[in-house]
Motif scaffolding. Structure first.
Motif, PDB file in Angstrom:
ATOM      1  N   THR A  22       1.050  -1.277   0.023  1.00 58.03           N
ATOM      2  CA  THR A  22       0.154  -0.062  -0.119  1.00 58.03           C
ATOM      3  C   THR A  22       0.866   1.243  -0.038  1.00 58.03           C
ATOM      4  OG1 THR A  22      -1.554  -1.106   1.295  1.00 58.03           O
ATOM      5  CG2 THR A  22      -1.611   1.286   1.252  1.00 58.03           C
ATOM      6  N   ALA A  23       1.978   1.307   0.930  1.00 58.07           N
ATOM      7  CA  ALA A  23       2.775   2.218   0.789  1.00 58.07           C
ATOM      8  C   ALA A  23       3.376   2.492  -0.522  1.00 58.07           C
ATOM      9  CB  ALA A  23       4.016   2.272   1.932  1.00 58.07           C
ATOM     10  N   VAL A  26       0.610   4.285  -2.883  1.00 58.91           N
ATOM     11  CA  VAL A  26       0.499   5.491  -2.674  1.00 58.91           C
ATOM     12  C   VAL A  26       1.775   6.480  -2.997  1.00 58.91           C
ATOM     13  CG1 VAL A  26       0.342   7.252  -0.686  1.00 58.91           C
ATOM     14  CG2 VAL A  26      -0.949   5.065  -0.495  1.00 58.91           C
ATOM     15  N   GLU A  27       3.126   5.873  -2.936  1.00 55.59           N
ATOM     16  CA  GLU A  27       4.017   6.776  -3.234  1.00 55.59           C
ATOM     17  C   GLU A  27       4.119   6.745  -4.722  1.00 55.59           C
ATOM     18  OE1 GLU A  27       8.092   4.770  -2.632  1.00 55.59           O
ATOM     19  OE2 GLU A  27       8.250   6.400  -1.365  1.00 55.59           O
ATOM     20  N   SER A  29       1.626   6.770  -6.956  1.00 52.52           N
ATOM     21  CA  SER A  29       0.413   7.491  -7.375  1.00 52.52           C
ATOM     22  C   SER A  29       0.375   8.642  -8.540  1.00 52.52           C
ATOM     23  CB  SER A  29      -0.419   8.155  -6.163  1.00 52.52           C
ATOM     24  OG  SER A  29      -1.589   8.669  -6.515  1.00 52.52           O
ATOM     25  N   LEU A  33       0.350  13.165  -3.235  1.00 48.85           N
ATOM     26  CA  LEU A  33      -0.469  13.668  -2.166  1.00 48.85           C
ATOM     27  C   LEU A  33       0.675  14.497  -1.067  1.00 48.85           C
ATOM     28  CD1 LEU A  33      -2.302  10.617  -1.041  1.00 48.85           C
ATOM     29  CD2 LEU A  33      -3.090  12.575  -2.128  1.00 48.85           C
ATOM     30  N   GLU A  37      -1.112  14.471   3.905  1.00 50.11           N
ATOM     31  CA  GLU A  37      -2.304  13.592   3.229  1.00 50.11           C
ATOM     32  C   GLU A  37      -1.868  12.223   3.182  1.00 50.11           C
ATOM     33  OE1 GLU A  37      -4.448  16.660   0.189  1.00 50.11           O
ATOM     34  OE2 GLU A  37      -2.486  15.812  -0.478  1.00 50.11           O
ATOM     35  N   THR A  38      -0.598  12.133   2.964  1.00 48.56           N
ATOM     36  CA  THR A  38      -0.120  10.513   2.636  1.00 48.56           C
ATOM     37  C   THR A  38       0.042   9.839   4.077  1.00 48.56           C
ATOM     38  OG1 THR A  38       1.561  11.404   0.856  1.00 48.56           O
ATOM     39  CG2 THR A  38       2.178   9.338   2.067  1.00 48.56           C
ATOM     40  N   GLU A  41      -3.699   8.885   4.838  1.00 50.59           N
ATOM     41  CA  GLU A  41      -3.954   7.776   3.846  1.00 50.59           C
ATOM     42  C   GLU A  41      -3.221   6.385   4.467  1.00 50.59           C
ATOM     43  OE1 GLU A  41      -5.640   6.156   0.543  1.00 50.59           O
ATOM     44  OE2 GLU A  41      -5.988   8.008   1.291  1.00 50.59           O
ATOM     45  N   LEU A  42      -2.129   6.501   4.544  1.00 52.86           N
ATOM     46  CA  LEU A  42      -1.421   5.170   5.364  1.00 52.86           C
ATOM     47  C   LEU A  42      -1.930   4.911   6.767  1.00 52.86           C
ATOM     48  CD1 LEU A  42       2.298   5.832   4.063  1.00 52.86           C
ATOM     49  CD2 LEU A  42       0.381   4.268   3.098  1.00 52.86           C
TER      50      LEU A  42
END
Length: 101
Positions: A22-23, A26-27, A29, A33, A37-38, A41-42
């Motif tokens: 997941t990390a 997100v990184e 994306s 973010l 925000e990151t 989210e995490l």
């Protein structure tokens, strides 16, 4: 969560791997973010993953490809349909699922 059938990837390792993946997502994306925000989210995703009932994934729950046959495929189809039905009945806004493709 996708354990990809990795040997020993059961129990809490499933959660740890999901947090790591997941990390990375997100990184990577396309819509960056902010740091804040990151973190939010995490934190939200990690809290959801850690709140999951993982007792059913404490041991290997999937079959190796060599074990597949027509009868097993039919049973798997029923099992997947039951899983989807139970997810569609779930009243929670967010639901975590541990499954193997």
């Amino acid at each position: 969560l996708d354990c990809t059938g990795k040997r020993g990837n059961v129990g809490f390792r499933v959660i740890a791997r999901a947090v790591k993946q997941t990390a990375e997502l997100v990184e990577e994306s396309e819509t960056p973010l902010t740091v804040e925000e990151t973190q939010v989210e995490l934190a939200t995703i990690t809290a959801t993953l850690c709140a999951m009932e993982i007792s059913q994934v404490m041991n290997k729950w999937w079959r190796d490809l060599a074990d597949w046959n027509k009868e097993f495929s039919l049973k798997e189809d029923i099992r997947v349909r039951d899983l989807v039905r139970s997810l569609l009945r779930e009243e929670e806004e967010t639901v975590g699922v541990v499954a193997h493709s």
